[in-house]
Scaffold this motif. Structure first.
Motif, PDB file in Angstrom:
ATOM      1  N   ARG A 215       0.831  -1.193   0.000  1.00 42.90           N
ATOM      2  CA  ARG A 215       0.000   0.000   0.000  1.00 42.90           C
ATOM      3  C   ARG A 215       0.871   1.250   0.000  1.00 42.90           C
ATOM      4  O   ARG A 215       1.972   1.256   0.570  1.00 42.90           O
ATOM      5  CB  ARG A 215      -0.937   0.023   1.202  1.00 42.90           C
ATOM      6  CG  ARG A 215      -0.221   0.044   2.541  1.00 42.90           C
ATOM      7  CD  ARG A 215      -1.209   0.052   3.690  1.00 42.90           C
ATOM      8  NE  ARG A 215      -0.530   0.064   4.977  1.00 42.90           N
ATOM      9  CZ  ARG A 215      -0.178  -1.007   5.652  1.00 42.90           C
ATOM     10  NH1 ARG A 215      -0.434  -2.200   5.134  1.00 42.90           N
ATOM     11  NH2 ARG A 215       0.426  -0.920   6.823  1.00 42.90           N
ATOM     12  N   LEU A 216       0.391   2.247  -0.664  1.00 42.63           N
ATOM     13  CA  LEU A 216       1.044   3.551  -0.690  1.00 42.63           C
ATOM     14  C   LEU A 216       0.360   4.464   0.316  1.00 42.63           C
ATOM     15  O   LEU A 216      -0.864   4.392   0.493  1.00 42.63           O
ATOM     16  CB  LEU A 216       0.958   4.169  -2.078  1.00 42.63           C
ATOM     17  CG  LEU A 216       1.824   3.532  -3.170  1.00 42.63           C
ATOM     18  CD1 LEU A 216       1.394   4.037  -4.533  1.00 42.63           C
ATOM     19  CD2 LEU A 216       3.302   3.837  -2.932  1.00 42.63           C
ATOM     20  N   PRO A 217       1.105   5.359   0.962  1.00 46.73           N
ATOM     21  CA  PRO A 217       0.464   6.328   1.851  1.00 46.73           C
ATOM     22  C   PRO A 217      -0.302   7.354   1.012  1.00 46.73           C
ATOM     23  O   PRO A 217       0.019   7.582  -0.163  1.00 46.73           O
ATOM     24  CB  PRO A 217       1.637   6.968   2.588  1.00 46.73           C
ATOM     25  CG  PRO A 217       2.792   6.810   1.654  1.00 46.73           C
ATOM     26  CD  PRO A 217       2.572   5.521   0.930  1.00 46.73           C
ATOM     27  N   PRO A 218      -1.325   7.975   1.567  1.00 47.90           N
ATOM     28  CA  PRO A 218      -2.082   8.974   0.802  1.00 47.90           C
ATOM     29  C   PRO A 218      -1.197  10.082   0.252  1.00 47.90           C
ATOM     30  O   PRO A 218      -1.468  10.629  -0.816  1.00 47.90           O
ATOM     31  CB  PRO A 218      -3.090   9.502   1.826  1.00 47.90           C
ATOM     32  CG  PRO A 218      -3.246   8.393   2.807  1.00 47.90           C
ATOM     33  CD  PRO A 218      -1.902   7.743   2.901  1.00 47.90           C
ATOM     34  N   GLN A 219      -0.098  10.432   0.971  1.00 41.77           N
ATOM     35  CA  GLN A 219       0.778  11.478   0.474  1.00 41.77           C
ATOM     36  C   GLN A 219       1.439  11.105  -0.841  1.00 41.77           C
ATOM     37  O   GLN A 219       1.900  11.971  -1.587  1.00 41.77           O
ATOM     38  CB  GLN A 219       1.879  11.783   1.508  1.00 41.77           C
ATOM     39  CG  GLN A 219       1.358  12.229   2.854  1.00 41.77           C
ATOM     40  CD  GLN A 219       1.300  11.063   3.822  1.00 41.77           C
ATOM     41  OE1 GLN A 219       0.771  10.006   3.469  1.00 41.77           O
ATOM     42  NE2 GLN A 219       1.813  11.267   5.028  1.00 41.77           N
ATOM     43  N   ARG A 220       1.517   9.792  -1.126  1.00 47.52           N
ATOM     44  CA  ARG A 220       2.173   9.321  -2.347  1.00 47.52           C
ATOM     45  C   ARG A 220       1.234   8.447  -3.170  1.00 47.52           C
ATOM     46  O   ARG A 220       1.655   7.535  -3.867  1.00 47.52           O
ATOM     47  CB  ARG A 220       3.436   8.529  -1.995  1.00 47.52           C
ATOM     48  CG  ARG A 220       4.520   9.344  -1.309  1.00 47.52           C
ATOM     49  CD  ARG A 220       5.125  10.367  -2.280  1.00 47.52           C
ATOM     50  NE  ARG A 220       6.271  11.035  -1.682  1.00 47.52           N
ATOM     51  CZ  ARG A 220       6.202  12.151  -0.979  1.00 47.52           C
ATOM     52  NH1 ARG A 220       5.021  12.719  -0.767  1.00 47.52           N
ATOM     53  NH2 ARG A 220       7.296  12.697  -0.482  1.00 47.52           N
ATOM     54  N   SER A 221      -0.041   8.732  -3.087  1.00 47.74           N
ATOM     55  CA  SER A 221      -1.014   7.885  -3.779  1.00 47.74           C
ATOM     56  C   SER A 221      -0.872   7.933  -5.292  1.00 47.74           C
ATOM     57  O   SER A 221      -1.390   7.071  -5.993  1.00 47.74           O
ATOM     58  CB  SER A 221      -2.435   8.281  -3.386  1.00 47.74           C
ATOM     59  OG  SER A 221      -2.680   9.639  -3.735  1.00 47.74           O
ATOM     60  N   ASP A 222      -0.167   8.961  -5.816  1.00 50.97           N
ATOM     61  CA  ASP A 222      -0.009   9.049  -7.263  1.00 50.97           C
ATOM     62  C   ASP A 222       1.269   8.377  -7.759  1.00 50.97           C
ATOM     63  O   ASP A 222       1.576   8.418  -8.944  1.00 50.97           O
ATOM     64  CB  ASP A 222      -0.011  10.519  -7.691  1.00 50.97           C
ATOM     65  CG  ASP A 222       1.085  11.322  -7.000  1.00 50.97           C
ATOM     66  OD1 ASP A 222       1.664  10.803  -6.018  1.00 50.97           O
ATOM     67  OD2 ASP A 222       1.341  12.455  -7.436  1.00 50.97           O
ATOM     68  N   VAL A 223       2.007   7.752  -6.871  1.00 50.86           N
ATOM     69  CA  VAL A 223       3.215   7.037  -7.293  1.00 50.86           C
ATOM     70  C   VAL A 223       2.798   5.762  -8.028  1.00 50.86           C
ATOM     71  O   VAL A 223       1.948   5.003  -7.551  1.00 50.86           O
ATOM     72  CB  VAL A 223       4.110   6.690  -6.086  1.00 50.86           C
ATOM     73  CG1 VAL A 223       5.254   5.771  -6.498  1.00 50.86           C
ATOM     74  CG2 VAL A 223       4.641   7.964  -5.454  1.00 50.86           C
ATOM     75  N   GLN A 224       3.397   5.517  -9.165  1.00 49.68           N
ATOM     76  CA  GLN A 224       3.105   4.317  -9.942  1.00 49.68           C
ATOM     77  C   GLN A 224       4.075   3.211  -9.530  1.00 49.68           C
ATOM     78  O   GLN A 224       5.298   3.390  -9.582  1.00 49.68           O
ATOM     79  CB  GLN A 224       3.246   4.590 -11.443  1.00 49.68           C
ATOM     80  CG  GLN A 224       2.986   3.354 -12.308  1.00 49.68           C
ATOM     81  CD  GLN A 224       1.551   2.845 -12.185  1.00 49.68           C
ATOM     82  OE1 GLN A 224       0.602   3.593 -12.406  1.00 49.68           O
ATOM     83  NE2 GLN A 224       1.399   1.591 -11.822  1.00 49.68           N
ATOM     84  N   LEU A 225       3.510   2.090  -9.106  1.00 50.07           N
ATOM     85  CA  LEU A 225       4.345   0.931  -8.762  1.00 50.07           C
ATOM     86  C   LEU A 225       4.260  -0.102  -9.876  1.00 50.07           C
ATOM     87  O   LEU A 225       3.257  -0.222 -10.585  1.00 50.07           O
ATOM     88  CB  LEU A 225       3.879   0.299  -7.449  1.00 50.07           C
ATOM     89  CG  LEU A 225       4.022   1.130  -6.176  1.00 50.07           C
ATOM     90  CD1 LEU A 225       3.557   0.327  -4.970  1.00 50.07           C
ATOM     91  CD2 LEU A 225       5.466   1.587  -5.985  1.00 50.07           C
ATOM     92  N   ARG A 226       5.319  -0.857  -9.978  1.00 53.25           N
ATOM     93  CA  ARG A 226       5.354  -1.988 -10.913  1.00 53.25           C
ATOM     94  C   ARG A 226       5.580  -3.269 -10.105  1.00 53.25           C
ATOM     95  O   ARG A 226       6.205  -3.232  -9.033  1.00 53.25           O
ATOM     96  CB  ARG A 226       6.443  -1.795 -11.967  1.00 53.25           C
ATOM     97  CG  ARG A 226       6.127  -0.638 -12.915  1.00 53.25           C
ATOM     98  CD  ARG A 226       7.224  -0.417 -13.933  1.00 53.25           C
ATOM     99  NE  ARG A 226       7.424  -1.542 -14.830  1.00 53.25           N
ATOM    100  CZ  ARG A 226       6.655  -1.812 -15.890  1.00 53.25           C
ATOM    101  NH1 ARG A 226       5.619  -1.028 -16.171  1.00 53.25           N
ATOM    102  NH2 ARG A 226       6.912  -2.839 -16.670  1.00 53.25           N
ATOM    103  N   PHE A 227       5.075  -4.367 -10.641  1.00 57.38           N
ATOM    104  CA  PHE A 227       5.085  -5.620  -9.886  1.00 57.38           C
ATOM    105  C   PHE A 227       5.705  -6.731 -10.733  1.00 57.38           C
ATOM    106  O   PHE A 227       5.415  -6.861 -11.929  1.00 57.38           O
ATOM    107  CB  PHE A 227       3.660  -5.999  -9.476  1.00 57.38           C
ATOM    108  CG  PHE A 227       2.993  -4.957  -8.616  1.00 57.38           C
ATOM    109  CD1 PHE A 227       3.134  -4.992  -7.241  1.00 57.38           C
ATOM    110  CD2 PHE A 227       2.260  -3.921  -9.195  1.00 57.38           C
ATOM    111  CE1 PHE A 227       2.542  -4.020  -6.448  1.00 57.38           C
ATOM    112  CE2 PHE A 227       1.655  -2.955  -8.412  1.00 57.38           C
ATOM    113  CZ  PHE A 227       1.793  -3.001  -7.027  1.00 57.38           C
ATOM    114  N   CYS A 228       6.539  -7.509 -10.084  1.00 53.51           N
ATOM    115  CA  CYS A 228       7.191  -8.655 -10.734  1.00 53.51           C
ATOM    116  C   CYS A 228       6.893  -9.896  -9.900  1.00 53.51           C
ATOM    117  O   CYS A 228       6.805  -9.825  -8.667  1.00 53.51           O
ATOM    118  CB  CYS A 228       8.701  -8.455 -10.822  1.00 53.51           C
ATOM    119  SG  CYS A 228       9.203  -6.782 -11.280  1.00 53.51           S
ATOM    120  N   PHE A 229       6.785 -11.048 -10.569  1.00 53.52           N
ATOM    121  CA  PHE A 229       6.461 -12.306  -9.887  1.00 53.52           C
ATOM    122  C   PHE A 229       7.536 -13.341 -10.219  1.00 53.52           C
ATOM    123  O   PHE A 229       8.059 -13.384 -11.349  1.00 53.52           O
ATOM    124  CB  PHE A 229       5.079 -12.803 -10.312  1.00 53.52           C
ATOM    125  CG  PHE A 229       3.957 -11.885  -9.885  1.00 53.52           C
ATOM    126  CD1 PHE A 229       3.315 -12.079  -8.679  1.00 53.52           C
ATOM    127  CD2 PHE A 229       3.575 -10.815 -10.690  1.00 53.52           C
ATOM    128  CE1 PHE A 229       2.290 -11.230  -8.277  1.00 53.52           C
ATOM    129  CE2 PHE A 229       2.552  -9.964 -10.299  1.00 53.52           C
ATOM    130  CZ  PHE A 229       1.915 -10.170  -9.084  1.00 53.52           C
TER     131      PHE A 229
END
Length: 570
Positions: A215-229
């Motif tokens: 989860r991202l904090p509301p202060q950084r809610s616009d940060v785009q995360l990428r996910f690898c499996f």
């Protein structure tokens, strides 16, 4: 990007999204320290609705204003202290502390710093202060000299950058002046992700969804995360993507193993990997095979028999059940082997069709049936006579029954009279053999039978039979001293029946008048002596009686002449 000052309670959603339960305050310009006379705009950011709402502001825990105007969520302030805001339907925000100072030198910093951020620290002098030679310190250690109008930057903020920062400068008289101290506490951009599989223990061939939860904090809610499996350290799919989910169309046994995921920023300035999660593929049991130990469809009663039920594939634990003719006999669960054995000592009632089932909760499978024939040695036979009794009349039809209570078929029955074999009878349907014979006198004696199958031989106890014979017609014989019987002679009357079971009672008659009787306890004939008188002329006969019938002899005539004359002696 707005800089949030207040941390909110977060509820983890799929991947990186979060929901705020109370508003947050942002600053413009983004500094918590300013010179007296400067202004700071506070903005109350609500997350429950995008429509205009009533906003209430608090300063030092006291109400200051309420506004419905647009932009009613912005408040311009010039006083030091703690500020809070509240929107309709929400709680109060966390406080933000502002300081308006009249010092000659201040150090300005953003109120919150997250991992990966580029942090700017601004060392400002009050107009007219004429300061020079600004230098940045961290925890009282020299960091860098600052050129006029330049900021001190921290790239890729991390925990190592935590500390107290301060800038210093020189007055015209070369006396040193120090700014306020600013504490930099680098906050976690997002927690270590958790990999979840749905379903957590998939059935072989079924789809699985992997979700990388963080989860991202509301202060950084616009940060785009990428996910690898990853599986066993090897990347899955086509690499990293913006989706926190990975769909696996079908899981097979070879897909089981340790899985993990990684969440990272687009620039990979922050990357965190989850702990490994072992995904176990649930494999339905294969069809079990039921085998016998020792092998063979036939087993002798009393033998220790093992029935072995085994599957080639299937996730543990497995519940095995053993049935005979659809009746449950035993059940056991195993957590370590894909086989189960059932043991018991065989009795005759164990003959029948057996099968086993295997079930691991993903569907039961049933083995083919195995037929067991328990072979039983014959028990001791019992010989009975029909009709019953120790005596039987000659000529009667007698049935000998030889029967065992237990014993596997076929059974060979043999009937004996005084150890002489009379008859052999083999039966494949019943556990009794019968033999009929017509009785003669020679059939008296001891009888027994034997029963034999492939697994044993038994002999019955002896049964004694006495064949009783009705008397035959007797023959009467007169024995006189001379050819012509005279008065005074003694005549022997002999009556004898050639056949007949003793004892025999003989009666003697003259012209239907009883003369006397005599018994022959052991059979044979009897004699009766008669002294003749003139009245003894007539027809003589005898009767024989052994309680099975009376027989009369043929009459024998006798004429008695006058008295015997003795010669005169001169």
């Amino acid at each position: 990007m707005p800089l949030w000052v207040s941390l909110l309670a977060l509820a983890s959603v799929s991947g990186q999204f979060a929901t705020a339960s109370k508003p947050m305050i942002s600053l413009h310009p983004p500094w918590t320290t300013a010179f007296v006379g400067e202004k700071v705009n506070l903005t109350c950011n609500a997350f429950l609705s995008n429509s205009p709402q009533e906003t209430t502001w608090f300063h030092q825990y006291k109400w200051t204003k309420t506004s419905r105007e647009i932009p009613g969520n912005t408040y311009e302030v010039q006083e030091s202290g703690k500020y809070r805001c509240q929107t309709q339907g929400s709680g109060q925000s966390d406080p933000v502390s502002l300081e308006f100072t009249s010092e000659d030198l201040i150090l300005q910093a953003a109120p919150s710093v997250f991992e990966g951020d580029t942090v700017a620290l601004r060392c400002r002098e009050k107009p007219g202060s004429a300061l020079s030679a600004k230098v940045m310190y961290k925890d009282s250690r020299y960091q860098q000299a600052l050129r006029d109008g330049s900021d001190f930057h921290i790239h890729w903020a991390a925990l190592k950058h935590n500390g107290w920062y301060q800038c210093k400068a020189l007055r015209e008289d070369y006396n040193s002046v120090a700014s306020n101290k600013v504490r930099i506490q680098v906050l976690e951009l997002f927690p270590t992700p958790v990999l979840r599989a749905s379903p957590s223990q998939p059935k072989e061939g079924s789809p699985v969804t992997l979700t990388c939860e963080t989860r991202l904090p509301p202060q950084r809610s616009d940060v785009q995360l990428r996910f690898c499996f990853f599986r066993e350290g090897q990347a899955l799919g086509s690499g990293c993507s913006n989706s926190p989910e990975l769909q696996i169309p079908a899981m097979w046994s070879e897909d089981a193993g340790s899985y993990s995921c990684q969440a990272q920023t687009v620039t990979v300035s922050v990357a965190k990997k989850s702990l490994k999660t072992h995904i176990r593929v649930q494999i339905p049991v294969s069809r079990p095979v039921l085998t016998l130990m020792p092998p063979g469809a036939q087993a002798l009663e009393g033998t220790e028999l093992t029935l072995h039920c085994e599957v080639q594939r299937g996730s543990l634990p497995i519940l095995y059940q053993l049935f005979r003719e659809d009746t449950l006999l035993q059940e056991r669960k195993t957590n370590s082997w894909r086989a189960m054995s059932f043991r018991f000592s065989l009795t005759a009632r164990h003959s029948g069709n057996y099968y086993c089932t295997a079930n691991n909760g993903l569907g039961a499978q049933r083995s083919e049936a195995v037929t067991i024939s328990v072979k039983v040695p014959v028990s001791c036979p019992v010989l009975t006579l029909m009709p019953p009794g120790a005596r039987a009349l000659e000529g009667a039809e007698l049935t000998l029954h030889c029967e065992v209570q237990r014993g596997s078929l076929p059974i060979l029955y043999e009937f004996f009279h005084e150890d002489a074999l009379l008859k052999k009878v083999e039966t494949t349907f019943w556990r009794v053999g019968s033999f009929r014979l017509s009785l003669t006198a020679e059939r008296s004696g001891n009888y027994h039978c034997t029963a034999t199958n492939d697994f044993g031989h038994q002999r019955s106890e002896a049964v004694t039979l006495s064949v009783i014979v009705p008397v035959s017609r007797p023959v009467l014989t007169l024995r006189a001293p001379r050819d012509q019987a005279l008065v005074g002679d003694t005549v022997e009357l002999h009556c004898e029946a050639q056949r007949g079971s003793p004892p025999i009672l003989y009666l003697f008659y003259l012209n239907d008048v009883t003369l006397g009787n005599s018994s022959a306890p052991s059979g044979g004939g009897v004699s009766f002596n008669l002294s003749l008188t003139a009245e003894h002329s007539g027809n003589y006969f005898c009767e024989a009686d052994n309680s099975l019938g009376v027989q009369r002899s043929t009459a024998v005539p006798l004429r008695v002449k006058g008295e015997l004359t003795l010669p005169t002696i001169a």
